[in-house]
Design a protein around this motif. Structure first.
Motif, PDB file in Angstrom:
ATOM      1  N   THR A  37       0.833  -1.200   0.000  1.00 63.14           N
ATOM      2  CA  THR A  37       0.000   0.000   0.000  1.00 63.14           C
ATOM      3  C   THR A  37       0.873   1.257   0.000  1.00 63.14           C
ATOM      4  OG1 THR A  37      -1.732  -1.172   1.192  1.00 63.14           O
ATOM      5  CG2 THR A  37      -1.827   1.236   1.238  1.00 63.14           C
ATOM      6  N   LEU A  38       1.907   1.252   0.814  1.00 64.66           N
ATOM      7  CA  LEU A  38       2.825   2.386   0.864  1.00 64.66           C
ATOM      8  C   LEU A  38       3.523   2.590  -0.484  1.00 64.66           C
ATOM      9  CD1 LEU A  38       4.296   4.566   2.504  1.00 64.66           C
ATOM     10  CD2 LEU A  38       5.938   2.806   3.160  1.00 64.66           C
ATOM     11  N   THR A  41       1.165   4.105  -2.985  1.00 65.15           N
ATOM     12  CA  THR A  41       0.947   5.525  -2.698  1.00 65.15           C
ATOM     13  C   THR A  41       2.107   6.369  -3.211  1.00 65.15           C
ATOM     14  OG1 THR A  41      -0.353   4.955  -0.746  1.00 65.15           O
ATOM     15  CG2 THR A  41       0.523   7.198  -0.852  1.00 65.15           C
ATOM     16  N   ASN A  44       2.173   6.464  -7.003  1.00 68.56           N
ATOM     17  CA  ASN A  44       1.121   7.311  -7.563  1.00 68.56           C
ATOM     18  C   ASN A  44       1.435   8.801  -7.419  1.00 68.56           C
ATOM     19  OD1 ASN A  44      -0.551   5.333  -8.629  1.00 68.56           O
ATOM     20  ND2 ASN A  44      -1.496   4.950  -6.640  1.00 68.56           N
ATOM     21  N   THR A  45       2.196   9.174  -6.412  1.00 67.56           N
ATOM     22  CA  THR A  45       2.557  10.587  -6.269  1.00 67.56           C
ATOM     23  C   THR A  45       3.595  11.001  -7.296  1.00 67.56           C
ATOM     24  OG1 THR A  45       4.297  10.172  -4.632  1.00 67.56           O
ATOM     25  CG2 THR A  45       2.066  10.597  -3.792  1.00 67.56           C
ATOM     26  N   LYS A  52      -3.115   3.984 -12.767  1.00 67.11           N
ATOM     27  CA  LYS A  52      -2.809   4.222 -11.362  1.00 67.11           C
ATOM     28  C   LYS A  52      -2.267   2.925 -10.744  1.00 67.11           C
ATOM     29  CE  LYS A  52      -5.113   5.772  -7.167  1.00 67.11           C
ATOM     30  NZ  LYS A  52      -6.366   6.224  -6.574  1.00 67.11           N
ATOM     31  N   GLU A  54      -1.627   0.116  -8.000  1.00 69.26           N
ATOM     32  CA  GLU A  54      -2.443  -0.468  -6.935  1.00 69.26           C
ATOM     33  C   GLU A  54      -1.552  -1.310  -6.035  1.00 69.26           C
ATOM     34  OE1 GLU A  54      -5.886  -2.496  -8.432  1.00 69.26           O
ATOM     35  OE2 GLU A  54      -6.095  -1.069 -10.078  1.00 69.26           O
ATOM     36  N   PRO A  55      -1.954  -1.513  -4.786  1.00 68.04           N
ATOM     37  CA  PRO A  55      -1.137  -2.329  -3.893  1.00 68.04           C
ATOM     38  C   PRO A  55      -0.803  -3.709  -4.466  1.00 68.04           C
ATOM     39  CG  PRO A  55      -2.773  -1.162  -2.612  1.00 68.04           C
ATOM     40  CD  PRO A  55      -3.081  -0.898  -4.067  1.00 68.04           C
TER      41      PRO A  55
END
Length: 102
Positions: A37-38, A41, A44-45, A52, A54-55
């Motif tokens: 998840t990290l 994230t 995506n930044t 996009k 995804e985890p």
């Protein structure tokens, strides 16, 4: 870690390696999911337009099982390689498993 390795037999280490391969890493529950998840994230930044992240893109795939069965020599080589990575000692004799249990 050296104390743990001194008290753990080769058979026990092999069993834990097999368990970890099927279930994922030992330790706090589902750190693999947290880090996936990290990573998604962060990715995506920093991404441009497009798909996009995804985890699941960063989640390790446990128990691939695509290699097929290994013979004892392949398993022994894998255990020895893992043992070297974690700084363990090799108590086997040249060409086979300790105690002749190969």
């Amino acid at each position: 870690m050296p104390e743990l390795l001194a008290r753990t037999t080769s058979a026990q280490l092999t069993e834990w390696m097999a368990y970890e391969r099927v279930t994922g890493p030992l330790g706090p529950e589902r750190l693999d999911a947290l880090f996936a998840t990290l990573c998604a994230t962060v990715a995506n930044t920093a991404r441009a337009k497009g798909r996009k992240a995804e985890p699941k893109d960063f989640m390790p795939k446990w128990d691939q099982g695509d290699k097929g069965p290994q013979d004892w020599r392949e398993m022994l080589a894998a255990v020895k390689a893992y043992n070297r990575r974690i700084g363990g000692t090799d108590s086997t004799t040249e060409g086979g498993a300790a105690g002749g249990d190969a």
